[in-house]
Motif scaffolding. Structure first.
Motif, PDB file in Angstrom:
ATOM      1  N   GLY A 179       2.068   8.104  12.278  1.00 28.56           N
ATOM      2  CA  GLY A 179       1.823   9.536  12.393  1.00 28.56           C
ATOM      3  C   GLY A 179       0.340   9.779  12.484  1.00 28.56           C
ATOM      4  O   GLY A 179      -0.438   8.872  12.825  1.00 28.56           O
ATOM      5  N   TRP A 180      -0.090  10.995  12.164  1.00 30.12           N
ATOM      6  CA  TRP A 180      -1.507  11.316  12.228  1.00 30.12           C
ATOM      7  C   TRP A 180      -2.238  10.638  11.082  1.00 30.12           C
ATOM      8  O   TRP A 180      -1.869  10.760   9.921  1.00 30.12           O
ATOM      9  CB  TRP A 180      -1.707  12.824  12.137  1.00 30.12           C
ATOM     10  N   GLY A 181      -3.291   9.899  11.418  1.00 26.30           N
ATOM     11  CA  GLY A 181      -4.147   9.290  10.405  1.00 26.30           C
ATOM     12  C   GLY A 181      -3.637   7.952   9.917  1.00 26.30           C
ATOM     13  O   GLY A 181      -2.521   7.829   9.430  1.00 26.30           O
ATOM     14  N   LEU A 182      -4.469   6.899  10.075  1.00 27.67           N
ATOM     15  CA  LEU A 182      -4.125   5.568   9.555  1.00 27.67           C
ATOM     16  C   LEU A 182      -5.116   5.145   8.477  1.00 27.67           C
ATOM     17  O   LEU A 182      -5.155   3.976   8.105  1.00 27.67           O
ATOM     18  CB  LEU A 182      -4.131   4.530  10.689  1.00 27.67           C
ATOM     19  N   SER A 183      -5.894   6.070   7.969  1.00 23.70           N
ATOM     20  CA  SER A 183      -6.966   5.704   7.044  1.00 23.70           C
ATOM     21  C   SER A 183      -6.548   5.851   5.584  1.00 23.70           C
ATOM     22  O   SER A 183      -7.354   6.135   4.730  1.00 23.70           O
ATOM     23  CB  SER A 183      -8.201   6.579   7.303  1.00 23.70           C
ATOM     24  N   PHE A 184      -5.267   5.651   5.301  1.00 22.75           N
ATOM     25  CA  PHE A 184      -4.812   5.747   3.921  1.00 22.75           C
ATOM     26  C   PHE A 184      -4.587   4.351   3.347  1.00 22.75           C
ATOM     27  O   PHE A 184      -4.254   3.412   4.071  1.00 22.75           O
ATOM     28  CB  PHE A 184      -3.525   6.577   3.821  1.00 22.75           C
ATOM     29  N   ALA A 185      -4.793   4.234   2.045  1.00 21.33           N
ATOM     30  CA  ALA A 185      -4.566   2.964   1.369  1.00 21.33           C
ATOM     31  C   ALA A 185      -3.089   2.804   1.037  1.00 21.33           C
ATOM     32  O   ALA A 185      -2.366   3.791   0.848  1.00 21.33           O
ATOM     33  CB  ALA A 185      -5.391   2.884   0.089  1.00 21.33           C
ATOM     34  N   GLY A 186      -2.641   1.576   0.962  1.00 24.53           N
ATOM     35  CA  GLY A 186      -1.288   1.322   0.522  1.00 24.53           C
ATOM     36  C   GLY A 186      -1.161   1.532  -0.977  1.00 24.53           C
ATOM     37  O   GLY A 186      -2.155   1.596  -1.708  1.00 24.53           O
ATOM     38  N   ALA A 187       0.086   1.646  -1.442  1.00 21.04           N
ATOM     39  CA  ALA A 187       0.326   1.918  -2.862  1.00 21.04           C
ATOM     40  C   ALA A 187       0.645   0.663  -3.652  1.00 21.04           C
ATOM     41  O   ALA A 187       0.407   0.615  -4.855  1.00 21.04           O
ATOM     42  CB  ALA A 187       1.468   2.922  -3.018  1.00 21.04           C
ATOM     43  N   GLN A 191       3.933  -3.300   0.781  1.00 16.74           N
ATOM     44  CA  GLN A 191       4.304  -2.085   1.493  1.00 16.74           C
ATOM     45  C   GLN A 191       4.020  -2.264   2.979  1.00 16.74           C
ATOM     46  O   GLN A 191       3.060  -2.934   3.376  1.00 16.74           O
ATOM     47  CB  GLN A 191       3.513  -0.897   0.948  1.00 16.74           C
ATOM     48  N   TYR A 192       4.865  -1.663   3.814  1.00 17.05           N
ATOM     49  CA  TYR A 192       4.723  -1.803   5.260  1.00 17.05           C
ATOM     50  C   TYR A 192       4.527  -0.441   5.922  1.00 17.05           C
ATOM     51  O   TYR A 192       5.020   0.579   5.443  1.00 17.05           O
ATOM     52  CB  TYR A 192       5.971  -2.462   5.861  1.00 17.05           C
ATOM     53  N   ARG A 193       3.800  -0.461   7.039  1.00 15.08           N
ATOM     54  CA  ARG A 193       3.650   0.741   7.856  1.00 15.08           C
ATOM     55  C   ARG A 193       3.658   0.345   9.327  1.00 15.08           C
ATOM     56  O   ARG A 193       3.325  -0.796   9.694  1.00 15.08           O
ATOM     57  CB  ARG A 193       2.353   1.476   7.520  1.00 15.08           C
ATOM     58  N   ASP A 194       4.010   1.289  10.175  1.00 15.49           N
ATOM     59  CA  ASP A 194       3.946   1.132  11.629  1.00 15.49           C
ATOM     60  C   ASP A 194       2.569   1.579  12.093  1.00 15.49           C
ATOM     61  O   ASP A 194       2.164   2.708  11.839  1.00 15.49           O
ATOM     62  CB  ASP A 194       5.039   1.992  12.262  1.00 15.49           C
ATOM     63  N   ASN A 195       1.818   0.687  12.767  1.00 10.74           N
ATOM     64  CA  ASN A 195       0.480   1.050  13.214  1.00 10.74           C
ATOM     65  C   ASN A 195       0.436   1.530  14.664  1.00 10.74           C
ATOM     66  O   ASN A 195      -0.635   1.744  15.232  1.00 10.74           O
ATOM     67  CB  ASN A 195      -0.496  -0.121  13.020  1.00 10.74           C
ATOM     68  N   GLY A 196       1.600   1.678  15.274  1.00 12.71           N
ATOM     69  CA  GLY A 196       1.662   2.125  16.658  1.00 12.71           C
ATOM     70  C   GLY A 196       1.854   0.995  17.643  1.00 12.71           C
ATOM     71  O   GLY A 196       2.300   1.212  18.763  1.00 12.71           O
ATOM     72  N   ALA A 197       1.509  -0.242  17.249  1.00 10.72           N
ATOM     73  CA  ALA A 197       1.698  -1.404  18.115  1.00 10.72           C
ATOM     74  C   ALA A 197       2.458  -2.519  17.408  1.00 10.72           C
ATOM     75  O   ALA A 197       2.921  -3.456  18.034  1.00 10.72           O
ATOM     76  CB  ALA A 197       0.349  -1.943  18.589  1.00 10.72           C
ATOM     77  N   ARG A 201       1.006  -4.929   6.710  1.00 10.94           N
ATOM     78  CA  ARG A 201       1.446  -5.142   5.339  1.00 10.94           C
ATOM     79  C   ARG A 201       0.256  -4.942   4.406  1.00 10.94           C
ATOM     80  O   ARG A 201      -0.833  -5.469   4.651  1.00 10.94           O
ATOM     81  CB  ARG A 201       2.007  -6.563   5.154  1.00 10.94           C
ATOM     82  N   TRP A 202       0.440  -4.163   3.326  1.00  8.73           N
ATOM     83  CA  TRP A 202      -0.616  -3.948   2.351  1.00  8.73           C
ATOM     84  C   TRP A 202      -0.657  -5.135   1.396  1.00  8.73           C
ATOM     85  O   TRP A 202       0.344  -5.473   0.763  1.00  8.73           O
ATOM     86  CB  TRP A 202      -0.369  -2.650   1.581  1.00  8.73           C
ATOM     87  N   ASP A 203      -1.830  -5.811   1.319  1.00  2.62           N
ATOM     88  CA  ASP A 203      -1.939  -7.002   0.479  1.00  2.62           C
ATOM     89  C   ASP A 203      -2.534  -6.712  -0.894  1.00  2.62           C
ATOM     90  O   ASP A 203      -2.832  -7.621  -1.661  1.00  2.62           O
ATOM     91  CB  ASP A 203      -2.756  -8.094   1.188  1.00  2.62           C
ATOM     92  N   GLY A 204      -2.687  -5.427  -1.195  1.00  5.72           N
ATOM     93  CA  GLY A 204      -3.292  -5.033  -2.455  1.00  5.72           C
ATOM     94  C   GLY A 204      -4.718  -4.554  -2.287  1.00  5.72           C
ATOM     95  O   GLY A 204      -5.261  -3.865  -3.157  1.00  5.72           O
ATOM     96  N   THR A 205      -5.338  -4.926  -1.157  1.00  2.00           N
ATOM     97  CA  THR A 205      -6.715  -4.532  -0.873  1.00  2.00           C
ATOM     98  C   THR A 205      -6.860  -3.875   0.488  1.00  2.00           C
ATOM     99  O   THR A 205      -7.600  -2.906   0.639  1.00  2.00           O
ATOM    100  CB  THR A 205      -7.646  -5.763  -0.934  1.00  2.00           C
TER     101      THR A 205
END
Length: 327
Positions: A179-187, A191-197, A201-205
């Motif tokens: 969606g709009w904005g990819l500049s958020f940190a994972g929790a 955790q996984y997100r779709d980056n458009g391509a 995966r959030w590795d903690g950092t």
């Protein structure tokens, strides 16, 4: 009532409210807050200009996070809502935001219990910015209102004025849609997100791409070589990840004019491969060529070199070549 919220009304939500709003454990942002956002499916909360100064917001479902103490509210719009924007400032443009807004007098100063889709007006400025939102709101769209805009002057040009600000959320463990904005940190790690391509995966950092863009890039061949040797197409490459290991894939074929004489000492490329596409160590692979099997050396410099003792004719094939890039 077309804008509804769960766990808000003092008399309790109706059974219909419960069926319509999104319920369950949503993607977290902290130990006690949820990632607010739109629930994907169709085109939720689509914005359409309907008159010179009016915009219609379509149906959809979302989660609106309040303060940590008050928690998150499941919200639904069950029938399109039409909003009217204030006329433009005489001198400067401004940016207004269309938001879902939950008012809860137990936690804020509104002295009411209500949920609405509404316009929060920005400040007219030479360089306008979107307004800062209070707690309990979720931004859906930004709308640029030109100086002097009104129904009498033609109003807002909706095709250029609307900026999509819908960000998405998912249930716990689900992949967060792009969606709009990819500049958020994972929790949390994992955790996984779709980056458009592909997926991150959030590795903690930081977000780590699982599958970077897999589009093919054409190489620049050195003098004496041409593409589509043995009719195998243009020489191209792509970097992929397999089981966590980075690989380079090649496809296509090269040809040259003189049988038995490979140009440029066998060095194929006029421009070497980028740094992230070079192997950590020299990697040699057997490939097919006219008249004989030969070797392709993938060098740490990013150069690709054909090596043959004798008998090769005028083409070599790179389709199917794949090699790891890590040490």
């Amino acid at each position: 009532m077309t804008v509804r919220a769960g766990w808000l009304l003092p008399a309790g939500q109706t059974r219909e409210d419960t069926r319509l709003v999104p319920l369950g454990t949503m993607a977290p942002e902290t130990a006690m807050t949820s990632r607010d956002g739109v629930i994907a499916g169709g085109d939720p909360f689509a914005a359409t200009g309907v008159t010179a100064m009016q915009v219609q917001i379509g149906t959809g479902r979302a989660i609106v996070q309040g303060t940590t103490a008050q928690g998150a509210y499941p919200v639904a719009i069950t029938s399109p809502e039409t909003l009217t924007l204030v006329e433009g400032n005489a001198q400067y443009a401004r940016i207004d935001s269309v938001v879902l807004h939950v008012s809860d007098g137990l936690y804020d100063t509104s002295e009411q219990t209500a949920v609405a889709v509404e316009v929060i007006q920005g400040e007219p400025r030479a360089t306008p910015t979107a307004p800062t939102l209070p707690a309990g709101t979720l931004r859906l769209w930004d709308i640029t209102v030109p100086a002097g805009a009104s129904a009498g002057t033609g109003g807002i040009t909706w095709a250029s004025a609307l900026a999509d600000r819908r960000r998405y959320t998912a249930s716990y463990g689900g992949i967060i849609p792009r969606g709009w904005g990819l500049s958020f940190a994972g929790a949390y790690p994992g955790q996984y997100r779709d980056n458009g391509a592909g997926l991150d995966r959030w590795d903690g950092t930081a977000w780590q791409p699982l599958e970077p863009s897999v589009g093919w890039t054409a190489v620049t061949l050195a003098a004496g070589f041409s593409n589509s040797g043995n009719a195998q197409g243009t020489v191209r490459y792509r970097r992929i990840t397999l089981a966590g290991v980075p690989f380079l894939q090649l496809r296509g074929g090269v040809s040259w004019a003189t049988s038995g004489s490979i140009p440029n000492s066998g060095n194929l490329l006029a421009s070497v491969l980028p740094a992230n596409c070079r192997p950590a160590a020299l990697t040699s692979l057997p490939i097919a060529a006219g008249g004989v099997d030969i070797k392709l050396d993938a060098q740490t410099s990013g150069q690709l070199r054909l090596i043959s003792s004798s008998g090769v004719t005028t083409w070599a094939a790179l389709s199917g070549v794949q090699y790891p890039l890590d040490a």
